[in-house]
Design a protein around this motif. Structure first.
Motif, mmCIF file in Angstrom:
data_model
loop_
_atom_site.group_PDB
_atom_site.id
_atom_site.type_symbol
_atom_site.label_atom_id
_atom_site.label_comp_id
_atom_site.label_asym_id
_atom_site.label_seq_id
_atom_site.Cartn_x
_atom_site.Cartn_y
_atom_site.Cartn_z
ATOM 1 N N GLN A 71 0.857 -1.179 0.000
ATOM 2 C CA GLN A 71 0.000 0.000 0.000
ATOM 3 C C GLN A 71 0.894 1.229 0.000
ATOM 4 O OE1 GLN A 71 -2.431 0.374 3.476
ATOM 5 N NE2 GLN A 71 -3.625 2.039 2.640
ATOM 6 N N THR A 72 0.650 2.158 -0.920
ATOM 7 C CA THR A 72 1.397 3.407 -0.972
ATOM 8 C C THR A 72 0.554 4.494 -0.335
ATOM 9 O OG1 THR A 72 2.468 2.725 -3.016
ATOM 10 C CG2 THR A 72 2.518 5.068 -2.503
ATOM 11 N N ARG A 73 1.163 5.243 0.564
ATOM 12 C CA ARG A 73 0.452 6.324 1.239
ATOM 13 C C ARG A 73 0.958 7.660 0.733
ATOM 14 N NH1 ARG A 73 0.780 3.907 7.289
ATOM 15 N NH2 ARG A 73 -0.325 2.001 6.833
ATOM 16 N N LYS A 74 0.069 8.640 0.681
ATOM 17 C CA LYS A 74 0.418 9.978 0.216
ATOM 18 C C LYS A 74 0.116 10.979 1.330
ATOM 19 C CE LYS A 74 -0.862 13.255 -3.400
ATOM 20 N NZ LYS A 74 -1.714 13.468 -4.570
ATOM 21 N N TRP A 75 1.054 11.903 1.595
ATOM 22 C CA TRP A 75 0.844 12.956 2.580
ATOM 23 C C TRP A 75 1.591 14.203 2.141
ATOM 24 C CZ3 TRP A 75 4.506 9.224 3.185
ATOM 25 C CH2 TRP A 75 5.784 9.617 3.530
ATOM 26 N N LYS A 76 1.295 15.308 2.791
ATOM 27 C CA LYS A 76 1.976 16.571 2.493
ATOM 28 C C LYS A 76 2.976 16.863 3.609
ATOM 29 C CE LYS A 76 -1.503 18.764 -0.341
ATOM 30 N NZ LYS A 76 -0.823 18.688 -1.605
ATOM 31 N N ASP A 77 4.213 17.236 3.208
ATOM 32 C CA ASP A 77 5.222 17.583 4.194
ATOM 33 C C ASP A 77 5.013 19.031 4.659
ATOM 34 O OD1 ASP A 77 6.258 19.189 2.185
ATOM 35 O OD2 ASP A 77 8.041 17.968 1.854
ATOM 36 N N GLN A 78 5.942 19.521 5.482
ATOM 37 C CA GLN A 78 5.800 20.858 6.058
ATOM 38 C C GLN A 78 5.851 21.965 5.005
ATOM 39 O OE1 GLN A 78 8.915 20.935 8.967
ATOM 40 N NE2 GLN A 78 7.701 19.820 10.483
ATOM 41 N N GLN A 79 6.476 21.691 3.866
ATOM 42 C CA GLN A 79 6.552 22.670 2.793
ATOM 43 C C GLN A 79 5.377 22.539 1.812
ATOM 44 O OE1 GLN A 79 9.340 20.757 3.597
ATOM 45 N NE2 GLN A 79 10.164 22.383 4.863
ATOM 46 N N GLY A 80 4.444 21.636 2.075
ATOM 47 C CA GLY A 80 3.281 21.447 1.212
ATOM 48 C C GLY A 80 3.533 20.532 0.028
ATOM 49 N N ARG A 102 4.324 13.719 -0.598
ATOM 50 C CA ARG A 102 5.290 12.656 -0.291
ATOM 51 C C ARG A 102 4.578 11.317 -0.349
ATOM 52 N NH1 ARG A 102 10.519 14.533 -0.316
ATOM 53 N NH2 ARG A 102 10.498 16.595 0.568
ATOM 54 N N PHE A 103 5.339 10.271 -0.646
ATOM 55 C CA PHE A 103 4.783 8.923 -0.739
ATOM 56 C C PHE A 103 5.570 7.984 0.136
ATOM 57 C CE2 PHE A 103 3.748 11.150 -4.593
ATOM 58 C CZ PHE A 103 2.418 10.833 -4.785
#
Length: 93
Positions: free
Chosen positions: A80-89, A92-93
């Motif tokens: 499963q690949t997860r996607k999120w936003k880092d502190q700079q917007g 990330r995967f």
């Protein structure tokens, strides 16, 4: 469709056990698999691939208590690949 992965490798660090907001155990670990081959020049090339692993429930507690850095592990599960936003917007995967 089938989504199944089998990994045999060594842990790069001790497993980390946490508990979710509803109190369920979650264990995270990193395992390395390696391979070697000979390139065109006859040189041996070693390559390692790192895998992030997340385990839930009673199995998570067992892994955290019985495994440590360098342990040889066999892991079977789904990818499963997860996607999120880092502190700079940035995504990330």
């Amino acid at each position: 469709m089938l989504n199944k992965a089998m990994i045999i490798g060594r842990l790069g660090r001790d497993p980390e056990l946490r508990y979710s907001q509803d109190g369920k155990p979650v264990c995270t670990m990193s395992a390395a698999t390696d391979e070697s081959y000979t390139d065109r020049n006859g040189q041996r090339v070693d390559r390692a691939e790192w895998h992030r692993i997340v385990i839930y429930g009673k199995t998570a507690e067992n892994c955290a208590h019985h495994l440590g850095k360098g342990s040889l592990v066999f892991i079977e599960g789904s990818l499963q690949t997860r996607k999120w936003k880092d502190q700079q917007g940035q995504d990330r995967f």
